[in-house]
Design an enzyme around this catalytic site. Structure first.
Site, PDB file in Angstrom:
ATOM      1  N   GLU A 174       0.829  -1.220   0.000  1.00 28.96           N
ATOM      2  CA  GLU A 174       0.000   0.000   0.000  1.00 28.96           C
ATOM      3  C   GLU A 174       0.854   1.256   0.000  1.00 28.96           C
ATOM      4  OE1 GLU A 174      -2.687  -0.615   3.318  1.00 28.96           O
ATOM      5  OE2 GLU A 174      -3.370  -2.521   2.514  1.00 28.96           O
ATOM      6  N   GLU A 290      -5.471 -11.102  -1.034  1.00 29.60           N
ATOM      7  CA  GLU A 290      -6.270 -10.933   0.198  1.00 29.60           C
ATOM      8  C   GLU A 290      -7.763 -10.945  -0.112  1.00 29.60           C
ATOM      9  OE1 GLU A 290      -5.028  -7.444   2.400  1.00 29.60           O
ATOM     10  OE2 GLU A 290      -2.914  -7.760   1.924  1.00 29.60           O
TER      11      GLU A 290
HETATM   12  O1  9MR Z   1      -6.857  -8.419   8.607  1.00 34.21           O
HETATM   13  C1  9MR Z   1      -5.952  -7.551   9.264  1.00 34.21           C
HETATM   14  C2  9MR Z   1      -6.525  -7.092  10.589  1.00 34.21           C
HETATM   15  O2  9MR Z   1      -6.623  -8.181  11.483  1.00 34.21           O
HETATM   16  C3  9MR Z   1      -5.660  -5.988  11.175  1.00 34.21           C
HETATM   17  O3  9MR Z   1      -6.280  -5.467  12.331  1.00 34.21           O
HETATM   18  C4  9MR Z   1      -5.472  -4.892  10.144  1.00 34.21           C
HETATM   19  C5  9MR Z   1      -4.603  -3.784  10.686  1.00 34.21           C
HETATM   20  O4  9MR Z   1      -4.387  -2.797   9.784  1.00 34.21           O
HETATM   21  O5  9MR Z   1      -4.882  -5.426   8.979  1.00 34.21           O
HETATM   22  C6  9MR Z   1      -5.693  -6.361   8.353  1.00 34.21           C
HETATM   23  O6  9MR Z   1      -5.086  -6.824   7.156  1.00 34.21           O
HETATM   24  C7  9MR Z   1      -4.854  -5.841   6.157  1.00 34.21           C
HETATM   25  C8  9MR Z   1      -3.624  -6.272   5.380  1.00 34.21           C
HETATM   26  O7  9MR Z   1      -2.536  -6.458   6.242  1.00 34.21           O
HETATM   27  C9  9MR Z   1      -3.271  -5.278   4.299  1.00 34.21           C
HETATM   28  N1  9MR Z   1      -4.399  -5.040   3.450  1.00 34.21           N
HETATM   29  C10 9MR Z   1      -5.650  -4.687   4.098  1.00 34.21           C
HETATM   30  C11 9MR Z   1      -5.993  -5.751   5.153  1.00 34.21           C
HETATM   31  C12 9MR Z   1      -7.331  -5.439   5.784  1.00 34.21           C
HETATM   32  O8  9MR Z   1      -7.259  -4.237   6.514  1.00 34.21           O
END
Ligand code: 9MR
Length: 387
Positions: A174, A290
């Site tokens: 990102e 994802e």
């Molecule tokens: O699924 C993840 C969640 O448990 C965390 O709290 C969050 C923190 O930012 O991140 C989520 O995963 C993210 C991923 O690492 C990057 N792309 C977006 C995902 C959803 O937010």
């Protein structure tokens, strides 16, 4: 999903919808326990395509007992050939204090994968989010040199620890803003503390991050990764230009990941395959990293409507088909399951049902649609268009 008719989809949804919503149908998919041993996503996947899921090691895998797995662990092992640490390899989890690394969650992932003959996708090394407090505090005063030193130590330590165990790494996650952000699509030289410290030449820092990772694990395939990066759009245009620049500089960049966080509140961008093809033409791998599909469920509505169930399946399947149609697509990962473990309800109130398994760990129609497409697939030939 060509052969999965709407009625079949709805029949398969019968178990997941509120009682009385649908009459049970004779054509419903067999219950999970009655399905053949070969009938799993990982076994139906074409050679060279990994079907994966995210999992939170610290929450879901610590204490894994091979002889007595939880039901969730059993499904994870049975269905998926690849797992991604949903949080365990992020800075805040793995490097919570300067010089202090906590590897237990990430180790649990790697050990589970070994025990179940799975691959691991690493996630992630350079991101603006989920950084520990000490990074945010220190970053305000960093020179670029200091930021580089901190990042290099982290990358070499984490990638080095799991060298040989990880087939793909989301190195930079990102790193571009969205077109609706102030300033439009451009590198996150404010929110990302490392890019901020090196804002005079952020691309050099990004390139070196890939170089450090490559030196620490020469076998791992190294990816850029982002959301809103499915179709051809202003963000993927920016990634395309960056990829060209990095490759021209000899940076060991190997892949572009499209996260695939969709919502039924929006349409599906049919240019996903075309987007994958343009990155593939640069010599890069592509991946869906994802995937999940959020379903808006208004208060008072008891679960998704049959139409939403069908669309939820179609969107998952459309992403999978875009991947199956491009030979360079190396992995398709869903972002965890079941819905009770999903990040979605916390972040998007009013949207839920995003994953491909119910909370009882029954496969949803989206699962069956994906299984069907995998079964039909010849790698590199779209099940939809036949070319
Ligand atoms: O699924 C993840 C969640 O448990 C965390 O709290 C969050 C923190 O930012 O991140 C989520 O995963 C993210 C991923 O690492 C990057 N792309 C977006 C995902 C959803 O937010």
């Amino acid at each position: 999903m060509r052969h999965l008719t709407r009625s079949l989809l709805l029949a398969a949804a019968g178990t997941t919808l509120a009682a009385g919503t649908l009459a049970p149908a004779a054509t419903a998919a067999p219950p999970d326990h009655a399905r053949g041993h070969q009938d799993t996503l990982r076994r139906q996947a074409p050679k060279d395509l990994q079907i994966g899921s995210a999992v939170w090691g610290q929450r879901d895998l610590l204490g894994y007992d091979r002889l007595d797995p939880t039901e969730h662990q059993r499904v994870l092992a049975r269905e998926f050939g690849s797992i991604t640490p949903e949080n365990d390899m992020k800075w805040a989890e793995i490097h919570p204090e300067p010089g202090v690394y906590h590897f237990s969650g990430a180790d649990a992932i790697v050990e589970f994968a070994r025990a179940n003959n799975q691959e691991v996708r690493g996630h992630t090394l350079l991101w603006h989010s989920q950084n520990p407090q000490w990074v945010s505090d220190a970053a305000a005063d960093w020179t670029c040199e200091e930021a580089r030193d901190v990042l290099e130590d982290h990358v070499r330590t984490v990638v080095g620890r799991y060298a040989g165990e990880i087939y793909e790494w989301d190195v930079a996650n990102e790193i571009f803003q969205d077109d609706w952000d102030e300033g439009g699509v451009r590198l996150r030289t404010e929110a990302n503390p490392f890019l901020a410290a090196c804002s005079e030449d952020p691309v050099a820092l990004i390139g070196d991050t890939f170089r450090w990772a490559h030196e620490a694990d020469p076998q791992a395939r190294l990816f850029l990764n982002d959301y809103n990066a499915e179709g051809v759009n202003t963000k993927t245009d920016a990634y395309y230009a960056l990829a060209q620049e990095l490759l021209a500089d000899g940076v060991p960049l190997h892949g572009m990941g499209s996260q695939g966080h969709l919502s039924l509140m929006y349409g599906f961008d049919d240019s996903m395959q075309a987007n994958f093809e343009r990155f593939a033409a640069l010599g890069l791998d592509v991946a869906v990293t994802e995937a999940d599909v959020r379903v808006p469920i208004p208060e008072g509505q008891d679960g998704p409507t049959p139409e939403q169930v069908t669309l939820h399946a179609e969107r998952h399947d459309a992403m999978l088909e875009a991947c199956l149609a491009v030979p360079s697509c190396t992995s398709f990962t869903v972002w965890g399951f079941p819905d009770a473990s999903s990040w979605v309800p916390d972040v998007f109130p009013g949207e839920e049902w995003a994953t491909i398994f119910t909370d009882d760990l029954d496969p949803k129609p989206a699962y069956h649609a994906m299984l069907e497409s995998l079964r039909e697939a010849t790698p590199g030939v779209s099940p939809r268009s036949g070319r």
